[in-house]
Design an enzyme around this catalytic site. Structure first.
Site, PDB file in Angstrom:
ATOM      1  N   CYS A  69     -29.976 -26.825  -5.800  1.00 44.92           N
ATOM      2  CA  CYS A  69     -30.275 -29.130  -5.242  1.00 44.92           C
ATOM      3  C   CYS A  69     -30.873 -29.270  -4.106  1.00 44.92           C
ATOM      4  O   CYS A  69     -31.877 -29.744  -3.915  1.00 44.92           O
ATOM      5  CB  CYS A  69     -29.175 -29.682  -5.672  1.00 44.92           C
ATOM      6  SG  CYS A  69     -28.474 -29.309  -7.165  1.00 44.92           S
TER       7      CYS A  69
ATOM      8  N   HIS B 279     -26.218 -22.751  -9.596  1.00 47.94           N
ATOM      9  CA  HIS B 279     -26.199 -24.479  -9.639  1.00 47.94           C
ATOM     10  C   HIS B 279     -25.189 -24.750 -10.348  1.00 47.94           C
ATOM     11  O   HIS B 279     -23.798 -25.346  -9.944  1.00 47.94           O
ATOM     12  CB  HIS B 279     -27.165 -25.461 -10.436  1.00 47.94           C
ATOM     13  CG  HIS B 279     -26.722 -26.862 -10.546  1.00 47.94           C
ATOM     14  ND1 HIS B 279     -26.329 -27.780  -8.951  1.00 47.94           N
ATOM     15  CD2 HIS B 279     -26.736 -27.141 -11.689  1.00 47.94           C
ATOM     16  CE1 HIS B 279     -26.091 -29.238  -9.702  1.00 47.94           C
ATOM     17  NE2 HIS B 279     -26.408 -28.517 -11.352  1.00 47.94           N
TER      18      HIS B 279
ATOM     19  N   ASP C  82      -9.263  -9.652 -17.924  1.00 49.13           N
ATOM     20  CA  ASP C  82      -8.498  -9.695 -19.096  1.00 49.13           C
ATOM     21  C   ASP C  82      -8.267  -8.464 -19.783  1.00 49.13           C
ATOM     22  O   ASP C  82      -8.784  -7.564 -19.550  1.00 49.13           O
ATOM     23  CB  ASP C  82      -9.353 -10.671 -19.941  1.00 49.13           C
ATOM     24  CG  ASP C  82     -10.819 -10.176 -19.789  1.00 49.13           C
ATOM     25  OD1 ASP C  82     -11.048  -8.945 -20.104  1.00 49.13           O
ATOM     26  OD2 ASP C  82     -11.563 -10.875 -20.802  1.00 49.13           O
TER      27      ASP C  82
ATOM     28  N   CYS D  76     -25.464 -33.713  -5.731  1.00 48.23           N
ATOM     29  CA  CYS D  76     -25.013 -32.156  -5.186  1.00 48.23           C
ATOM     30  C   CYS D  76     -26.198 -31.296  -3.907  1.00 48.23           C
ATOM     31  O   CYS D  76     -27.252 -31.910  -3.626  1.00 48.23           O
ATOM     32  CB  CYS D  76     -25.461 -31.298  -6.739  1.00 48.23           C
ATOM     33  SG  CYS D  76     -25.133 -29.525  -6.186  1.00 48.23           S
TER      34      CYS D  76
ATOM     35  N   ASP E  33     -11.324 -19.684 -16.280  1.00 48.10           N
ATOM     36  CA  ASP E  33     -12.676 -18.900 -16.317  1.00 48.10           C
ATOM     37  C   ASP E  33     -12.890 -19.488 -17.735  1.00 48.10           C
ATOM     38  O   ASP E  33     -12.896 -20.285 -18.539  1.00 48.10           O
ATOM     39  CB  ASP E  33     -11.752 -17.755 -16.800  1.00 48.10           C
ATOM     40  CG  ASP E  33     -11.680 -17.046 -17.804  1.00 48.10           C
ATOM     41  OD1 ASP E  33     -12.400 -16.816 -18.364  1.00 48.10           O
ATOM     42  OD2 ASP E  33     -10.732 -17.462 -18.701  1.00 48.10           O
TER      43      ASP E  33
ATOM     44  N   CYS F  81     -25.745 -27.930  -2.907  1.00 43.82           N
ATOM     45  CA  CYS F  81     -25.998 -26.790  -3.196  1.00 43.82           C
ATOM     46  C   CYS F  81     -27.300 -25.921  -2.796  1.00 43.82           C
ATOM     47  O   CYS F  81     -28.015 -26.421  -2.822  1.00 43.82           O
ATOM     48  CB  CYS F  81     -25.734 -25.795  -4.579  1.00 43.82           C
ATOM     49  SG  CYS F  81     -27.000 -26.270  -5.517  1.00 43.82           S
TER      50      CYS F  81
END
Length: 382
Positions: free
Chosen positions: A314, A340, A96, A309, A271, A311
């Site tokens: 998890c 996560h 940015d 989930c 974002d 991931c």
């Protein structure tokens, strides 16, 4: 016409909405859209390694011009071979412009002039000055794939006359930034549409910026205190003004419902610091709504955080363990919770892309929001 380093390829438009499935080609690889970008403000996504970000599926990350200019310095990063080599990230990076941070540090609006902005460093209070040329020069040194124009980001509820003067200055600064850009062959530059909640000013800003040859276009000045309905209204009349053959980026947005509603309105990139910031406080996004893992009810909860989930967090750790780590202020807990939340949003976008392929994004939104606990009108109604 500039030979842009950034290319957008439209693959499919959803039948019932403005949603677009596509991909963005950059000097450091191609990533699918819609995409959520994790924020690595100071050349790192807090608590996450580059390897973990790739494992999550992050196609691109964001870093911050102002913060890297302050520390360690853009010239140092240039000597290191650019931001990619400095942080060992070989995939796309967006920087940015620093404008949002700069305006948060301005003590007096008189310090915003046609030349640029005078403000004080948040680190040591020393006087600093940033102009469009300064911002572009820093980003050229950083070597990001996608750069942002230096703009003024007025608050959403500023008076009309102030916002009008602001967007007109932003357009003039955008022209100066285009002229200052030295690396068209390997860095794209995006323009930023401003205008707060004023339809005619958003139209004027979009008209000014699309008349210039930017690599893509961003919508700024949202997620700054306005309501969800107000944000969607601005997107309804702004996104359609942006070119179909270039990327569209909604800045600073990371709430799940806002991501889906942005996609419905034709946005490609998002974002936000939200997922990592709230993770460090023990707040976790799940398919069944937010969980404050510090709550006492999770002390003896030996179930997985989110059964929908898959991931790393998890699959391997319980709510009770995560609660213990956060309560004990263990760094591993911050890492697991951040992992996560980032995984949740990146994979939400994967699900959204599949819904676009299936032409059922509105149905997907309804089911997701009902399960998450949102009580929102249908996306088509506002």
């Amino acid at each position: 016409m500039t030979n842009h380093a950034i290319k957008y390829r439209l693959i499919k438009k959803e039948k019932h909405t403005g949603a677009r499935l596509g991909e963005i080609i950059t000097p450091h690889g191609t990533f699918p859209t819609p995409m959520f970008m994790p924020v690595g403000t100071q050349a790192t996504v807090k608590t996450q390694s580059p390897e973990e970000l790739k494992e999550i599926g992050s196609g691109i990350i964001l870093s911050n011009t102002y913060h890297l200019w302050n520390r360690p310095g853009d010239e140092l990063i240039a000597q290191a071979g650019g931001l990619h080599k400095f942080m060992n990230w070989d995939q796309p990076i967006l920087t940015d412009s620093g404008g949002f941070q700069v305006y948060s540090l301005v003590e007096n609006k008189k310090n915003i002039t046609e030349e640029g902005v005078k403000f004080k460093s948040h680190l040591d209070g020393r006087a600093l000055f940033m102009s469009p040329e300064t911002s572009i020069g820093i980003q050229n040194n950083l070597g990001s794939d996608i750069m942002m124009s230096f703009d003024e980001c007025p608050q959403f509820y500023q008076p009309y006359d102030y916002v009008k003067n602001s967007i007109e200055r932003t357009s003039r600064w955008a022209e100066r930034g285009l002229r200052a850009h030295q690396r068209w062959h390997d860095q794209g530059l995006f323009g930023i549409v401003q205008g707060a909640g004023f339809k005619d000013l958003r139209e004027q800003s979009a008209r000014d910026l699309t008349s210039m040859d930017f690599s893509g276009y961003s919508i700024g000045g949202l997620a700054v205190g306005e309501s969800h309905k107000e944000m969607n209204a601005v997107l309804d009349y702004t996104t359609v003004l942006l070119p179909e053959d270039k990327p569209r980026y909604l800045m600073g947005v990371g709430a799940p419902d806002s991501l889906i509603d942005g996609v419905i309105r034709g946005v490609d990139m998002f974002d936000c610091v939200l997922p990592t910031r709230i993770a460090r406080n023990g707040t976790l996004m799940t398919h069944f709504g937010r969980v404050n893992i510090k709550n006492a009810k999770y002390e003896y909860d030996f179930t997985t955080l989110d059964p929908m989930c898959d991931c790393y967090t998890c699959k391997n750790y319980t709510r009770a363990y995560l609660r213990h780590l956060i309560k004990a202020d263990e760094t591993f807990g911050l890492r697991l919770c951040s992992y996560h939340n980032l995984y949740f949003l990146v994979h939400l976008m994967m699900e959204v892309r599949q819904a676009i392929i299936n032409d059922n994004l509105l149905e997907f939104r309804e089911a997701f929001c009902e399960r998450y606990g949102y009580n929102l009108p249908n996306a088509k109604d506002f």
